[in-house]
Design a protein around this motif. Structure first.
Motif, short mmCIF file in Angstrom:
data_model
loop_
_atom_site.label_atom_id
_atom_site.label_comp_id
_atom_site.label_asym_id
_atom_site.label_seq_id
_atom_site.Cartn_x
_atom_site.Cartn_y
_atom_site.Cartn_z
N GLY A 1 -27.18 -68.87 28.05
CA GLY A 1 -26.67 -68.92 30.11
C GLY A 1 -26.41 -68.28 30.96
O GLY A 1 -25.66 -67.27 30.64
N PHE A 2 -27.25 -68.43 32.31
CA PHE A 2 -26.62 -66.70 33.09
C PHE A 2 -25.05 -66.56 33.27
O PHE A 2 -24.24 -67.80 32.91
CB PHE A 2 -26.96 -67.39 34.17
CG PHE A 2 -27.25 -66.04 36.00
CD1 PHE A 2 -26.26 -66.77 36.24
CD2 PHE A 2 -28.38 -65.57 35.66
CE1 PHE A 2 -25.75 -65.40 36.95
CE2 PHE A 2 -27.44 -64.43 36.46
CZ PHE A 2 -26.31 -64.61 37.21
N ASP A 3 -25.04 -65.49 33.19
CA ASP A 3 -23.83 -64.88 33.38
C ASP A 3 -23.73 -63.34 33.77
O ASP A 3 -24.70 -62.63 32.66
CB ASP A 3 -23.11 -65.21 31.93
CG ASP A 3 -21.51 -63.81 32.15
OD1 ASP A 3 -20.91 -64.36 31.99
OD2 ASP A 3 -21.31 -63.60 32.74
N LEU A 4 -23.80 -62.84 35.29
CA LEU A 4 -24.21 -62.17 35.79
C LEU A 4 -23.55 -60.77 35.00
O LEU A 4 -24.47 -59.63 34.70
CB LEU A 4 -22.84 -61.74 37.49
CG LEU A 4 -23.06 -60.43 38.00
CD1 LEU A 4 -24.94 -60.80 38.00
CD2 LEU A 4 -22.27 -60.24 39.52
N GLU A 5 -22.22 -60.70 34.81
CA GLU A 5 -21.63 -59.33 34.05
C GLU A 5 -21.97 -59.29 32.62
O GLU A 5 -22.64 -58.92 32.05
CB GLU A 5 -20.05 -59.82 33.77
CG GLU A 5 -19.58 -59.50 35.17
CD GLU A 5 -18.29 -59.24 35.55
OE1 GLU A 5 -17.69 -59.56 36.55
OE2 GLU A 5 -17.64 -58.67 34.63
N ARG A 6 -22.56 -60.45 31.65
CA ARG A 6 -22.87 -60.33 30.66
C ARG A 6 -24.64 -60.07 30.47
O ARG A 6 -25.10 -58.55 29.65
CB ARG A 6 -23.27 -61.93 30.03
CG ARG A 6 -24.14 -62.25 28.57
CD ARG A 6 -23.37 -61.46 27.46
NE ARG A 6 -24.28 -62.15 26.54
CZ ARG A 6 -25.23 -61.46 25.86
NH1 ARG A 6 -25.24 -60.53 26.62
NH2 ARG A 6 -25.70 -61.77 24.89
N THR B 1 -33.94 -61.36 24.77
CA THR B 1 -32.84 -62.01 24.89
C THR B 1 -33.33 -63.41 26.08
O THR B 1 -34.64 -62.74 27.11
CB THR B 1 -31.57 -61.85 24.87
OG1 THR B 1 -30.60 -61.47 24.02
CG2 THR B 1 -30.26 -62.72 25.77
N TYR B 2 -33.46 -64.32 26.34
CA TYR B 2 -33.72 -65.25 27.90
C TYR B 2 -32.28 -65.87 28.67
O TYR B 2 -31.63 -66.06 27.74
CB TYR B 2 -34.85 -66.14 27.64
CG TYR B 2 -36.25 -65.15 27.10
CD1 TYR B 2 -36.37 -65.60 26.23
CD2 TYR B 2 -36.73 -64.30 28.03
CE1 TYR B 2 -37.73 -65.27 24.80
CE2 TYR B 2 -38.22 -64.10 27.70
CZ TYR B 2 -38.39 -64.59 26.38
OH TYR B 2 -39.42 -64.04 25.73
N ALA C 1 -19.87 -63.41 21.91
CA ALA C 1 -18.77 -64.61 22.31
C ALA C 1 -18.89 -65.08 23.14
O ALA C 1 -18.37 -64.20 24.04
CB ALA C 1 -17.92 -63.97 21.59
N GLY C 2 -18.49 -65.69 23.54
CA GLY C 2 -18.51 -66.13 25.07
C GLY C 2 -19.77 -66.71 25.43
O GLY C 2 -20.43 -67.71 26.69
N ASP C 3 -21.17 -66.87 24.79
CA ASP C 3 -22.29 -67.07 25.37
C ASP C 3 -22.24 -68.54 25.42
O ASP C 3 -22.11 -69.13 23.94
CB ASP C 3 -23.50 -66.42 24.48
CG ASP C 3 -23.46 -64.62 24.68
OD1 ASP C 3 -24.43 -64.66 23.96
OD2 ASP C 3 -23.01 -64.15 25.89
N LYS C 4 -22.44 -69.60 26.11
CA LYS C 4 -23.70 -70.70 26.62
C LYS C 4 -24.88 -70.46 25.56
O LYS C 4 -25.39 -70.13 26.45
CB LYS C 4 -23.50 -71.11 27.65
CG LYS C 4 -23.45 -72.28 28.35
CD LYS C 4 -23.87 -73.14 29.02
CE LYS C 4 -24.06 -74.54 29.53
NZ LYS C 4 -25.65 -74.66 28.93
N LEU C 5 -24.97 -70.67 24.81
CA LEU C 5 -26.21 -70.60 24.01
C LEU C 5 -26.81 -72.00 24.09
O LEU C 5 -26.32 -73.00 23.67
CB LEU C 5 -26.03 -70.35 22.07
CG LEU C 5 -25.84 -69.02 22.13
CD1 LEU C 5 -25.35 -69.28 20.35
CD2 LEU C 5 -26.72 -68.37 22.30
N PHE C 6 -28.42 -71.54 24.52
CA PHE C 6 -29.56 -72.36 24.91
C PHE C 6 -30.40 -72.83 23.64
O PHE C 6 -30.19 -74.46 22.98
CB PHE C 6 -30.25 -72.82 25.42
CG PHE C 6 -30.02 -73.05 27.44
CD1 PHE C 6 -30.12 -74.07 27.97
CD2 PHE C 6 -28.94 -72.37 27.76
CE1 PHE C 6 -29.86 -74.68 28.72
CE2 PHE C 6 -28.07 -72.08 29.10
CZ PHE C 6 -28.62 -73.70 30.00
N HIS C 7 -30.42 -71.92 22.55
CA HIS C 7 -31.46 -71.67 21.89
C HIS C 7 -30.36 -70.77 20.88
O HIS C 7 -30.65 -69.46 21.38
CB HIS C 7 -32.32 -71.55 21.98
CG HIS C 7 -33.18 -71.85 20.52
ND1 HIS C 7 -33.53 -70.19 19.92
CD2 HIS C 7 -33.33 -72.00 19.22
CE1 HIS C 7 -33.65 -70.48 18.75
NE2 HIS C 7 -34.24 -71.61 18.74
#
Ligand code: HBI
Ligand code: FE
Length: 291
Positions: free
Chosen positions: A220-225, A239-240, A277-283
């Protein structure tokens, strides 16, 4: 007409030697395109339009139709500009090829999208290390007809002009944002995850791999990530990042990035292919398989 773009020199960058071109604007030499040039356009156009059904987001496909792009000949910049200026007040300008970052940013900040006037050779159909006319016209121009995305790209350009002055670390953070959105972005839709990134839609293999391979992570989109995420320029992405909407992208450019760059200065980058850690994983990609 010389059949190849005027390269100024090869510049050593952190991505190795890249061809840096004369930075002036050039008229599209439409009358000089050969039958082979038009054939390359037709082959790539037909192939990608077929592959992108059910894979590219609706905005991309519908906007390409609105431009009236067709396989039978390389489109004329002047024809596309009539639609583009009326739609979102953007303009296509012809260039020799890849531009130094500051020149590129200045174009975007003024709603000008630089498009290479030349198209790849038949033997380069499947891969080209630098942006040619097909990548730019087929890949980038349709999304500039989306009002929110058009504003996002201009905001990015303005941010780039500022980041360039702040130095190489800020610049690297910002070019990652472009890479993982404008070039390789995915968007979540009620029908599933779809493609909007230009680097994907202009590539046969990556149009399929980005949605269907088990190898890459889709986060999931995260600017600082994103600003901390390394990327590779010569393989499919590991990574997408997936946005929920183009409005989400536009909102991300609201804050002043200067304090964000300062905060990221002291933090490590993330390797290209590993979820954090903290990534909203779609896959969660397996890392195996495919290129
Ligand atoms: N130049 N012509 C052209 N097209 C691009 O997409 C482009 C560029 N120069 C730099 C660049 N992209 C990226 O490094 C941006 O992130 C700045
Ligand atoms: Fe591009």
């Amino acid at each position: 007409m010389n059949s190849a773009p005027r390269r100024v020199e090869h510049q050593l960058t952190d991505k190795g030697y890249i061809p840096v071109y004369a930075t002036g604007i050039v008229e599209q030499p439409w009358a000089d395109y050969s039958a082979s040039d038009h054939e390359v356009w037709a082959t790539l156009f037909r192939r990608q339009r077929e592959i992108l059904k059910g894979r590219a987001c609706n905005e991309f496909l519908e906007n390409q139709e609105r431009f009236g792009m067709a396989p039978d000949a390389i489109p004329k910049f002047e024809d596309l500009n009539r639609v583009l200026k009326a739609g979102t007040n953007w303009e296509i300008v012809g260039v020799e090829g890849l531009l130094p970052d500051d020149v590129f940013f200045d174009h975007l900040a003024n709603r000008r999208f630089p498009v290479s006037w030349w198209i790849r050779k038949p033997e380069q159909l499947d891969y080209l290390a630098e942006p040619d006319l097909f990548h730019d016209l087929f890949g980038h121009v349709p999304m500039l007809l989306n009002p929110v995305f058009a504003d996002y790209v201009q905001a990015y350009g303005k941010g780039g002009v500022k980041a360039f002055k702040l130095g190489p670390d800020a610049l690297q953070n910002l070019t990652r944002l472009y890479w993982y959105t404008v070039e390789f972005g995915l968007i979540n839709t009620p029908e599933g995850v779809r493609i909007y990134g230009s680097g994907i839609v202009s590539s046969k293999g990556e149009s399929i791999y980005s949605l269907e391979s088990n190898a890459p992570n889709r986060i999931g989109f995260d600017l600082e990530r994103i600003m901390r995420a390394r990327y590779k320029i010569d393989t499919y992405q590991r990574t997408y990042f997936v946005i929920e909407s183009f409005e989400q992208l536009m909102r991300a450019t609201d804050p002043d990035f200067t304090p964000i760059y300062a905060r990221l200065q002291g933090l490590p980058d993330f390797p290209a292919g590993e979820p954090q850690a903290g990534d909203k994983l779609f896959h969660r990609g397996t890392g195996e398989g495919w290129a």
